[in-house]
Design an enzyme around this catalytic site. Sequence first.
Site, short mmCIF file in Angstrom:
data_model
loop_
_atom_site.label_atom_id
_atom_site.label_comp_id
_atom_site.label_asym_id
_atom_site.label_seq_id
_atom_site.Cartn_x
_atom_site.Cartn_y
_atom_site.Cartn_z
N ASP A 1 0.86 -1.18 0.00
CA ASP A 1 0.00 0.00 0.00
C ASP A 1 0.90 1.23 0.00
O ASP A 1 2.10 1.13 0.28
CB ASP A 1 -0.93 0.00 1.22
CG ASP A 1 -2.20 0.81 1.00
OD1 ASP A 1 -2.33 1.47 -0.05
OD2 ASP A 1 -3.07 0.78 1.89
N ASP A 2 0.31 2.37 -0.33
CA ASP A 2 1.09 3.60 -0.34
C ASP A 2 1.39 4.07 1.08
O ASP A 2 2.48 4.54 1.37
CB ASP A 2 0.37 4.70 -1.13
CG ASP A 2 -1.05 5.00 -0.64
OD1 ASP A 2 -1.57 4.26 0.22
OD2 ASP A 2 -1.65 5.96 -1.15
N ASP B 1 -1.88 4.41 7.90
CA ASP B 1 -2.25 5.56 8.73
C ASP B 1 -2.58 5.07 10.14
O ASP B 1 -1.74 5.10 11.02
CB ASP B 1 -3.43 6.28 8.07
CG ASP B 1 -3.77 7.60 8.72
OD1 ASP B 1 -3.55 7.77 9.93
OD2 ASP B 1 -4.26 8.50 8.02
#
Length: 169
Positions: free
Chosen positions: A102-103, A106
């Site tokens: 994933d980028d 969070d």
Amino acid sequence: MENPAQNKAFPVSWDMFHRDSRALAWRLSSEGQWRAIVCITRGGLVPAGIVARELGIRTIETVCIASYHDYDNQGELKVIKPIDPKVIDLESGEGSGVLVIDDLVDTGKTMMIVREMLPKAHFATVYAKPQGAPMVDTFITEVSQDTWIYFPWDMGWQFQPPLSKDTAG
């Protein structure tokens, strides 16, 4: 409603994102023999493509989970498309030999859902925030929890005001 994290902006250019994604691939190259990538859409699509190219991985699968419904607030997580069982069953039936890309991590909530699907997979992101960082095995850059990352696909060319309000033209 404005997201307070947007007050600490971290704009990422295409060049920077490509460099950081290649750095992720380089780091992952010594972690094992990967048989497949599962990218978390949509943010994981670009880094997964770069990692797949760099590591010679041809099997790329997606898991589609929506968490940001209005670009400001993280809402309820929804699995829109699960992982193909053929990818889950490659070796152990639990994701061994699979990279999950994933980028950004969070809060880690998305990663928790995918970890339930692939408990033996290796989880990697380009960027990580402290709350979610424990949910991934490899990442490149950590940013503070109150920072909003502006990815290149979210931005256009426009004027950027100076940080100081006292700067006169």
